[in-house]
Design a protein around this motif. Structure first.
Motif, PDB file in Angstrom:
ATOM      1  N   HIS A  23       2.278  10.722  -8.063  1.00 40.66           N
ATOM      2  CA  HIS A  23       1.411   9.745  -7.395  1.00 40.66           C
ATOM      3  C   HIS A  23       0.237  10.452  -6.734  1.00 40.66           C
ATOM      4  CE1 HIS A  23       4.327   6.536  -7.890  1.00 40.66           C
ATOM      5  NE2 HIS A  23       5.244   7.420  -7.582  1.00 40.66           N
ATOM      6  N   HIS A 114       8.752   3.408   1.457  1.00 34.60           N
ATOM      7  CA  HIS A 114       7.701   3.098   0.485  1.00 34.60           C
ATOM      8  C   HIS A 114       8.088   1.858  -0.316  1.00 34.60           C
ATOM      9  CE1 HIS A 114       4.846   6.415   0.712  1.00 34.60           C
ATOM     10  NE2 HIS A 114       5.813   7.298   0.709  1.00 34.60           N
ATOM     11  N   PRO A 115       7.163   1.232  -1.049  1.00 28.29           N
ATOM     12  CA  PRO A 115       5.736   1.560  -1.066  1.00 28.29           C
ATOM     13  C   PRO A 115       5.070   1.240   0.267  1.00 28.29           C
ATOM     14  CG  PRO A 115       6.195  -0.395  -2.408  1.00 28.29           C
ATOM     15  CD  PRO A 115       7.508   0.134  -1.965  1.00 28.29           C
ATOM     16  N   GLN A 116       4.259   2.185   0.719  1.00 28.73           N
ATOM     17  CA  GLN A 116       3.439   1.974   1.915  1.00 28.73           C
ATOM     18  C   GLN A 116       2.227   2.892   1.854  1.00 28.73           C
ATOM     19  OE1 GLN A 116       3.538   3.441   5.731  1.00 28.73           O
ATOM     20  NE2 GLN A 116       5.425   4.646   5.570  1.00 28.73           N
ATOM     21  N   THR A 118      -0.141   5.804   2.073  1.00 29.90           N
ATOM     22  CA  THR A 118       0.364   7.131   1.714  1.00 29.90           C
ATOM     23  C   THR A 118      -0.083   8.272   2.634  1.00 29.90           C
ATOM     24  OG1 THR A 118      -1.436   7.144   0.100  1.00 29.90           O
ATOM     25  CG2 THR A 118       0.786   6.698  -0.729  1.00 29.90           C
ATOM     26  N   ARG A 133      11.890   9.688   0.425  1.00 28.28           N
ATOM     27  CA  ARG A 133      11.382   8.315   0.382  1.00 28.28           C
ATOM     28  C   ARG A 133      12.533   7.323   0.257  1.00 28.28           C
ATOM     29  NH1 ARG A 133       7.073   9.724  -4.424  1.00 28.28           N
ATOM     30  NH2 ARG A 133       5.562  10.840  -3.120  1.00 28.28           N
ATOM     31  N   LEU A 135      12.888   3.566  -0.962  1.00 25.37           N
ATOM     32  CA  LEU A 135      12.053   2.580  -1.661  1.00 25.37           C
ATOM     33  C   LEU A 135      12.594   1.172  -1.459  1.00 25.37           C
ATOM     34  CD1 LEU A 135      11.508   4.405  -5.097  1.00 25.37           C
ATOM     35  CD2 LEU A 135      10.015   4.403  -3.085  1.00 25.37           C
ATOM     36  N   THR A 165       2.548  -4.152   0.295  1.00 26.04           N
ATOM     37  CA  THR A 165       3.420  -5.268  -0.107  1.00 26.04           C
ATOM     38  C   THR A 165       3.124  -6.554   0.659  1.00 26.04           C
ATOM     39  OG1 THR A 165       5.117  -4.632   1.490  1.00 26.04           O
ATOM     40  CG2 THR A 165       5.295  -3.691  -0.732  1.00 26.04           C
ATOM     41  N   PHE A 329       0.882   4.079  -5.298  1.00 26.11           N
ATOM     42  CA  PHE A 329       1.886   3.884  -4.251  1.00 26.11           C
ATOM     43  C   PHE A 329       3.264   4.218  -4.816  1.00 26.11           C
ATOM     44  CE2 PHE A 329      -1.379   0.795  -2.834  1.00 26.11           C
ATOM     45  CZ  PHE A 329      -1.513   1.183  -1.507  1.00 26.11           C
ATOM     46  N   PRO A 330       4.004   5.130  -4.178  1.00 28.78           N
ATOM     47  CA  PRO A 330       5.358   5.408  -4.664  1.00 28.78           C
ATOM     48  C   PRO A 330       6.175   4.115  -4.767  1.00 28.78           C
ATOM     49  CG  PRO A 330       4.730   7.029  -3.015  1.00 28.78           C
ATOM     50  CD  PRO A 330       3.641   5.992  -3.037  1.00 28.78           C
ATOM     51  N   LEU A 332       5.676   1.858  -7.213  1.00 26.93           N
ATOM     52  CA  LEU A 332       4.952   0.837  -7.985  1.00 26.93           C
ATOM     53  C   LEU A 332       4.389   1.426  -9.278  1.00 26.93           C
ATOM     54  CD1 LEU A 332       2.924  -1.013  -5.185  1.00 26.93           C
ATOM     55  CD2 LEU A 332       5.225  -1.520  -6.029  1.00 26.93           C
TER      56      LEU A 332
END
Ligand SMILES: Cc1ncc(COP(=O)(O)O)c(C=O)c1O
Length: 362
Positions: A23, A114-116, A118, A133, A135, A165, A329-330, A332
């Motif tokens: 990412h 995450h996703p958030q 970064t 992370r 998720l 999100t 985004f981690p 996604l």
């Protein structure tokens, strides 16, 4: 689901595509915009600061010969959130807060939900801390299960509402993450974009909790850099101790004070209510087009899932609209796109372009 990744950030200062898990953690919405495109990629909500704020900032320019003093700004933040001064630190945007956090603490097991956004992960990795992370999942509307965070986590970072999100986690879910010996960081950069600021921990005096706030989105001052931290006085003292001198410029300090005043609070509330109405127009329009909207959006941006998302995003660019790619985004993939909520007229134009893009790509 936990995604344990190797230690120090391996992507170099710019991150590039070599960030952990492939990412590009340094990609942000501004990279998705180009001259001539209608911008639904960046989450700054005003095209420029409101006149009353511009006047205050402009009036401060005559004072630039003096070193800045953020005392008045800190007082205004403390008054706005009902906290004592030692629980407040004014920062050069939320981004500086992440950097201070990464250097003030030595977590053995930092966890990012995450996703958030970064940059918190970039800051932690850049300071040499191992990061894992947790998720959240689309199947569960990207909601946070506090039990998914490992007990061993001594630093936990979560966004509320979460970018990208748009999910607003209940305050009780966040409180359930508190533990002795753990620092919980809640990034509330978009909290003031939701009427009444529900689920915010900004006014709560909780041990081990740090709340990060940004003023750059609501007030159109991303170029000025203005934000602040609220939290446990012992933790705030550690951030204060390593903050570079004069980190917050005079115009930024003036803006913080102005944006934390009573009139600004009323205006923020009106802007937030308008964004909620505009978001309904966007979400309804997307659903009419058969596009899947993630979770239960509460922020002034939404996340959508579109098959062949990358092709759709590129076609939208040809049609004049920029949206934010999701795959950096981690958690996604390229089928996820983030769309900023704009005024109803802009949204209708965008929905027409999207209808066309879906036909062209389909
Ligand atoms: C969730 C989130 N937190 C923090 C920031 C950074 O805010 P600031 O401009 O105050 O540094 C951003 C910017 O996009 C963001 O999306």
């Amino acid at each position: 689901m936990t995604d344990d990744l190797p230690g120090p950030f391996d992507g170099g200062p710019g991150g590039g595509s070599g960030g952990p898990g492939g990412h590009d953690l340094r990609h942000h919405g501004d990279s998705d915009v180009a001259p001539g495109l209608v911008d639904l990629a960046v989450n700054v909500r005003l095209p420029s600061p409101p006149p009353w704020l511009r006047e205050r900032i402009a009036a401060s320019l005559g004072d630039l010969a003096a070193y800045p003093d953020a005392t008045e700004a800190a007082n205004a933040v403390a008054a706005r959130h009902g906290r004592p001064l030692d629980e407040v630190l004014v920062t050069s945007g939320a981004a500086e807060a992440f950097s201070l956090l990464a250097h003030a603490f030595r977590p053995k097991h930092a966890v990012i939900v995450h996703p958030q956004f970064t940059e918190p992960e970039v800051a932690l990795r850049g300071a040499g801390h191992p990061v894992s992370r947790v998720l959240t999942s689309a199947d569960d509307g990207f909601r946070l299960n506090p039990h998914a965070v490992p007990e061993s986590a001594d630093l936990v970072m979560v966004g509320n509402p979460t970018n990208p999100t748009s999910v607003l986690h209940p305050a009780k879910t966040l409180r359930a993450l508190c533990r002795p010996g753990r620092v919980l960081v809640v990034d509330e950069a978009f909290a003031d974009a939701i009427p009444g600021e529900p689920e915010s921990l900004a006014a709560e005096r909780l041990n081990g909790v740090i709340v990060v706030r940004s003023l750059t989105k609501t007030w159109g001052i991303a170029g000025l850099r203005a934000g602040y931290v609220l939290g446990d006085s012992a933790l705030v003292a550690r951030l204060r101790a390593i903050q570079p001198p004069w980190s917050v410029s005079t115009p930024a300090a003036v803006a913080v004070a102005a944006c934390c005043g009573a009139e600004a609070a009323l205006e923020a509330e009106a802007l937030a209510a308008r964004a909620e109405r505009d978001r309904v127009v966007l979400v309804d329009g997307l659903r009419e087009l058969g596009v899947t909207v993630a979770g239960r959006p509460r922020a002034p941006f939404i996340l959508v899932n579109v098959p062949d998302g990358e092709k759709v995003r590129l076609r939208l660019r040809e049609l004049g609209y920029a949206v934010r790619r999701g795959d950096t985004f981690p958690g996604l993939s390229t089928d996820w796109l983030r769309i900023a909520v704009r005024d109803a007229h802009t949204i209708r134009g965008f929905l027409d372009a999207l209808r066309q893009a879906l036909i062209d790509v389909g």
